[in-house]
Design a protein around this motif. Structure first.
Motif, PDB file in Angstrom:
ATOM      1  N   MET A  63       0.651  -1.272  -0.010  1.00  0.00           N
ATOM      2  CA  MET A  63      -0.010  -0.072   0.009  1.00  0.00           C
ATOM      3  C   MET A  63       0.927   1.171  -0.043  1.00  0.00           C
ATOM      4  O   MET A  63       1.783   1.303   0.657  1.00  0.00           O
ATOM      5  N   ILE A  64       0.373   2.244  -0.850  1.00  0.00           N
ATOM      6  CA  ILE A  64       1.375   3.500  -0.975  1.00  0.00           C
ATOM      7  C   ILE A  64       0.241   4.514  -0.127  1.00  0.00           C
ATOM      8  O   ILE A  64      -0.746   4.685  -0.519  1.00  0.00           O
ATOM      9  N   GLU A  65       0.934   5.083   0.856  1.00  0.00           N
ATOM     10  CA  GLU A  65       0.088   6.203   1.369  1.00  0.00           C
ATOM     11  C   GLU A  65       0.908   7.603   0.924  1.00  0.00           C
ATOM     12  O   GLU A  65       2.032   7.766   1.403  1.00  0.00           O
ATOM     13  N   PHE A  66       0.328   8.680   0.394  1.00  0.00           N
ATOM     14  CA  PHE A  66       0.446   9.836   0.400  1.00  0.00           C
ATOM     15  C   PHE A  66      -0.042  10.860   1.366  1.00  0.00           C
ATOM     16  O   PHE A  66      -1.215  10.911   1.559  1.00  0.00           O
ATOM     17  N   GLN A  67       0.946  11.265   2.147  1.00  0.00           N
ATOM     18  CA  GLN A  67       0.620  12.445   3.192  1.00  0.00           C
ATOM     19  C   GLN A  67       0.860  13.607   2.853  1.00  0.00           C
ATOM     20  O   GLN A  67       2.079  14.074   2.446  1.00  0.00           O
ATOM     21  N   PHE A  68       0.001  14.461   3.025  1.00  0.00           N
ATOM     22  CA  PHE A  68       0.334  16.135   2.869  1.00  0.00           C
ATOM     23  C   PHE A  68      -0.391  16.865   3.815  1.00  0.00           C
ATOM     24  O   PHE A  68      -1.526  16.506   4.483  1.00  0.00           O
ATOM     25  N   VAL A 110       5.753   3.516   1.897  1.00  0.00           N
ATOM     26  CA  VAL A 110       5.232   2.277   1.134  1.00  0.00           C
ATOM     27  C   VAL A 110       5.338   1.010   2.121  1.00  0.00           C
ATOM     28  O   VAL A 110       6.287   0.871   2.986  1.00  0.00           O
ATOM     29  N   ASP A 111       3.789   0.609   2.437  1.00  0.00           N
ATOM     30  CA  ASP A 111       3.749  -0.224   3.713  1.00  0.00           C
ATOM     31  C   ASP A 111       4.275   0.155   5.054  1.00  0.00           C
ATOM     32  O   ASP A 111       4.751  -0.541   5.692  1.00  0.00           O
ATOM     33  N   GLU A 122      13.685   5.355   4.245  1.00  0.00           N
ATOM     34  CA  GLU A 122      13.563   3.687   4.019  1.00  0.00           C
ATOM     35  C   GLU A 122      13.532   3.205   5.376  1.00  0.00           C
ATOM     36  O   GLU A 122      13.892   2.003   5.702  1.00  0.00           O
ATOM     37  N   ARG A 123      12.998   4.048   6.326  1.00  0.00           N
ATOM     38  CA  ARG A 123      12.586   3.605   7.577  1.00  0.00           C
ATOM     39  C   ARG A 123      10.996   3.714   7.769  1.00  0.00           C
ATOM     40  O   ARG A 123      10.629   4.751   7.462  1.00  0.00           O
ATOM     41  N   VAL A 124      10.648   3.246   9.044  1.00  0.00           N
ATOM     42  CA  VAL A 124       9.353   3.504   9.674  1.00  0.00           C
ATOM     43  C   VAL A 124       9.265   4.653  10.444  1.00  0.00           C
ATOM     44  O   VAL A 124      10.395   4.738  11.151  1.00  0.00           O
ATOM     45  N   THR A 149      11.682   4.567  -8.473  1.00  0.00           N
ATOM     46  CA  THR A 149      12.908   3.334  -7.935  1.00  0.00           C
ATOM     47  C   THR A 149      12.672   2.974  -6.365  1.00  0.00           C
ATOM     48  O   THR A 149      12.972   1.808  -6.037  1.00  0.00           O
ATOM     49  N   GLN A 150      12.396   4.236  -5.704  1.00  0.00           N
ATOM     50  CA  GLN A 150      12.139   3.664  -4.113  1.00  0.00           C
ATOM     51  C   GLN A 150      11.062   2.740  -4.039  1.00  0.00           C
ATOM     52  O   GLN A 150      11.436   1.920  -2.968  1.00  0.00           O
ATOM     53  N   ILE A 151      10.032   3.022  -4.436  1.00  0.00           N
ATOM     54  CA  ILE A 151       8.836   1.957  -4.334  1.00  0.00           C
ATOM     55  C   ILE A 151       9.343   0.308  -4.624  1.00  0.00           C
ATOM     56  O   ILE A 151       9.203  -0.531  -3.880  1.00  0.00           O
ATOM     57  N   GLU A 152      10.113   0.501  -5.831  1.00  0.00           N
ATOM     58  CA  GLU A 152      10.401  -0.767  -6.224  1.00  0.00           C
ATOM     59  C   GLU A 152      11.765  -1.261  -5.254  1.00  0.00           C
ATOM     60  O   GLU A 152      11.441  -2.683  -4.554  1.00  0.00           O
ATOM     61  N   LYS A 153      12.457  -0.448  -4.728  1.00  0.00           N
ATOM     62  CA  LYS A 153      13.584  -0.823  -3.689  1.00  0.00           C
ATOM     63  C   LYS A 153      12.895  -1.440  -2.490  1.00  0.00           C
ATOM     64  O   LYS A 153      13.069  -2.472  -1.759  1.00  0.00           O
ATOM     65  N   LEU A 154      11.911  -0.579  -1.972  1.00  0.00           N
ATOM     66  CA  LEU A 154      11.067  -0.859  -0.680  1.00  0.00           C
ATOM     67  C   LEU A 154      10.343  -2.191  -0.988  1.00  0.00           C
ATOM     68  O   LEU A 154      10.257  -2.961   0.321  1.00  0.00           O
ATOM     69  N   ARG A 155       9.655  -2.424  -1.791  1.00  0.00           N
ATOM     70  CA  ARG A 155       8.991  -3.470  -1.964  1.00  0.00           C
ATOM     71  C   ARG A 155       9.772  -5.000  -1.917  1.00  0.00           C
ATOM     72  O   ARG A 155       9.372  -5.759  -1.462  1.00  0.00           O
ATOM     73  N   THR A 156      11.113  -4.753  -2.403  1.00  0.00           N
ATOM     74  CA  THR A 156      11.760  -5.814  -2.300  1.00  0.00           C
ATOM     75  C   THR A 156      12.428  -6.134  -1.025  1.00  0.00           C
ATOM     76  O   THR A 156      12.649  -7.163  -0.529  1.00  0.00           O
ATOM     77  N   LYS A 157      12.790  -4.887  -0.281  1.00  0.00           N
ATOM     78  CA  LYS A 157      13.200  -4.804   1.133  1.00  0.00           C
ATOM     79  C   LYS A 157      12.542  -5.500   2.023  1.00  0.00           C
ATOM     80  O   LYS A 157      12.670  -6.142   2.897  1.00  0.00           O
ATOM     81  N   ILE A 158      11.155  -5.108   1.856  1.00  0.00           N
ATOM     82  CA  ILE A 158       9.931  -5.377   2.919  1.00  0.00           C
ATOM     83  C   ILE A 158       9.615  -6.829   2.970  1.00  0.00           C
ATOM     84  O   ILE A 158       9.149  -7.202   4.052  1.00  0.00           O
TER      85      ILE A 158
END
Length: 106
Positions: free
Chosen positions: A1-6, A58-59, A66-68, A96-105
């Motif tokens: 899940m992708i969350e956009f906060q603003f 990302v999740d 790249e941290r919670v 790029t970061q979404i791809e990276k985090l999805r792999t890492k998570i």
């Protein structure tokens, strides 16, 4: 899940959201994967560990650090990307970061 906060009034949010949503138009993301969350006050920012506007998670992981998130900040966010300070996250960085985090998570 992708969350956009603003929060309203941040000059960088709209363009960053456009960059995120362009990934839907390209087929990289599905619209139902994205939650758009307005953070309206410092109390909400603290409850969410909101890092500033705009933030993309990302999740639960921030795409920049790249941290919670463990702290909060109710202000416009500035990023340092390749030595350049900007408030707007570029589409390619987001992808790029979404791809990276999805792999890492996983």
């Amino acid at each position: 899940m992708i969350e956009f906060q603003f929060f309203k009034g941040c000059p960088h949010s709209e363009e960053t959201l456009k960059n995120l949503m362009s990934l839907v138009a390209e087929g990289f993301l599905k619209e139902n994967e994205i939650i758009i969350k307005e953070v309206s006050d410092p109390e909400t920012a603290q409850k969410l560990n909101f890092l500033g506007s705009p933030t993309i998670l990302v999740d639960g992981y921030d795409i920049y650090t790249e941290r919670v998130p463990e702290t909060f900040n109710f202000s416009c966010r500035i990023y340092n990307l390749n030595g350049v300070q900007t408030g707007v996250l570029p589409k390619e960085f987001i992808k790029t970061q979404i791809e990276k985090l999805r792999t890492k998570i996983k």
